[in-house]
Scaffold this motif. Structure first.
Motif, short mmCIF file in Angstrom:
data_model
loop_
_atom_site.label_atom_id
_atom_site.label_comp_id
_atom_site.label_asym_id
_atom_site.label_seq_id
_atom_site.Cartn_x
_atom_site.Cartn_y
_atom_site.Cartn_z
N LYS A 23 25.96 29.77 45.69
CA LYS A 23 24.90 30.77 45.69
C LYS A 23 25.34 32.13 45.11
N THR A 24 26.65 32.40 45.13
CA THR A 24 27.15 33.69 44.64
C THR A 24 27.31 33.64 43.13
N ASN A 25 27.07 34.75 42.47
CA ASN A 25 27.21 34.85 41.03
C ASN A 25 28.64 34.48 40.62
N PHE A 26 28.75 33.58 39.62
CA PHE A 26 30.06 33.09 39.20
C PHE A 26 30.94 34.22 38.66
N LYS A 27 30.37 35.10 37.86
CA LYS A 27 31.14 36.20 37.27
C LYS A 27 31.66 37.14 38.36
N ALA A 28 30.87 37.36 39.40
CA ALA A 28 31.30 38.21 40.51
C ALA A 28 32.49 37.57 41.23
N GLN A 29 32.43 36.26 41.44
CA GLN A 29 33.54 35.55 42.08
C GLN A 29 34.79 35.60 41.20
N GLU A 30 34.60 35.44 39.89
CA GLU A 30 35.73 35.49 38.96
C GLU A 30 36.37 36.88 38.96
N ASN A 31 35.55 37.92 38.94
CA ASN A 31 36.07 39.29 38.96
C ASN A 31 36.84 39.58 40.24
N LYS A 32 36.33 39.11 41.38
CA LYS A 32 36.99 39.31 42.66
C LYS A 32 38.35 38.61 42.67
N CYS A 33 38.40 37.39 42.19
CA CYS A 33 39.66 36.65 42.16
C CYS A 33 40.65 37.30 41.20
N GLN A 34 40.18 37.76 40.05
CA GLN A 34 41.06 38.42 39.08
C GLN A 34 41.63 39.71 39.67
N GLU A 35 40.79 40.44 40.38
CA GLU A 35 41.22 41.68 41.03
C GLU A 35 42.31 41.40 42.08
N LEU A 36 42.10 40.37 42.89
CA LEU A 36 43.10 40.00 43.90
C LEU A 36 44.39 39.50 43.25
N LEU A 37 44.26 38.75 42.17
CA LEU A 37 45.43 38.24 41.47
C LEU A 37 46.23 39.39 40.85
N ASP A 38 45.54 40.36 40.28
CA ASP A 38 46.21 41.50 39.66
C ASP A 38 46.89 42.40 40.70
N SER A 39 46.28 42.53 41.86
CA SER A 39 46.83 43.45 42.87
C SER A 39 47.93 42.83 43.71
N GLY A 40 47.86 41.52 43.96
CA GLY A 40 48.84 40.93 44.85
C GLY A 40 49.58 39.73 44.29
N ASN A 41 49.31 39.39 43.03
CA ASN A 41 49.95 38.26 42.35
C ASN A 41 49.62 36.89 42.94
N GLU A 42 48.65 36.81 43.84
CA GLU A 42 48.28 35.52 44.42
C GLU A 42 46.87 35.58 44.99
N VAL A 43 46.13 34.49 44.81
CA VAL A 43 44.82 34.34 45.44
C VAL A 43 44.67 32.87 45.83
N ILE A 44 44.08 32.63 46.98
CA ILE A 44 43.83 31.27 47.46
C ILE A 44 42.33 31.03 47.37
N ILE A 45 41.94 30.04 46.58
CA ILE A 45 40.53 29.73 46.36
C ILE A 45 40.19 28.48 47.16
N HIS A 46 39.13 28.58 47.96
CA HIS A 46 38.68 27.45 48.80
C HIS A 46 37.29 27.03 48.35
N GLY A 47 37.08 25.72 48.23
CA GLY A 47 35.76 25.19 47.90
C GLY A 47 35.45 24.02 48.81
N LEU A 48 34.20 23.92 49.24
CA LEU A 48 33.77 22.84 50.14
C LEU A 48 32.53 22.17 49.56
N GLY A 49 32.55 20.84 49.49
CA GLY A 49 31.39 20.09 49.04
C GLY A 49 31.02 20.39 47.59
N LYS A 50 29.78 20.84 47.39
CA LYS A 50 29.30 21.15 46.04
C LYS A 50 30.11 22.24 45.36
N ALA A 51 30.77 23.07 46.11
CA ALA A 51 31.52 24.19 45.55
C ALA A 51 32.90 23.78 45.03
N VAL A 52 33.30 22.52 45.19
CA VAL A 52 34.60 22.07 44.71
C VAL A 52 34.70 22.23 43.19
#
Length: 126
Positions: free
Chosen positions: A19-48
């Protein structure tokens, strides 16, 4: 008897939703990756599929400096059915759903960083 496993939420955990905008999720993950060098992405069901797609976007933007570690699992979900009338009993059903957990991190290999820089320099000369 069922045991509910709980996990402590970490600031670099991102739970992917259809339901969340894909680009917004991508930007959030990129921001976390740039700031802490690691991000853990979780997907369940259709979101896999969306979690996998998001990971591949981050990896391609990383120019060889981003690595991934993937783990899949099956999660038991509990559905409670509440009757519309008082003369029926409440029912509970347990079903399984697929889940994916992807660790996206920057590699610390300096030689790999130098190789990427040299590839970019060659592209700039072309």
């Amino acid at each position: 008897m069922s045991i509910i496993k709980t996990k402590i939420w970490m600031p670099n955990d991102v739970y992917i939703s259809d339901k969340t905008n894909f680009k917004a999720q991508e930007n959030k993950c990129q921001e976390l990756l740039d700031s802490g060098n690691e991000v853990i992405i979780h997907g369940l069901g259709k979101a896999v599929n969306r979690a996998i797609n998001l990971t591949l976007q981050l990896k391609s933007k990383g120019l060889g400096t981003v690595q991934v570690c993937v783990q899949t699992s099956t999660v038991d979900l509990v559905d409670d059915y509440i009757p519309e009338s008082d003369d029926r009993d409440m029912k509970t059903a347990i079903r399984s759903n697929s889940a994916i957990h992807i660790r996206v991190y920057r590699s610390d290999d300096i030689s790999q960083l130098k190789q990427v820089e040299s590839q970019l320099a060659v592209k700039d000369k072309s």
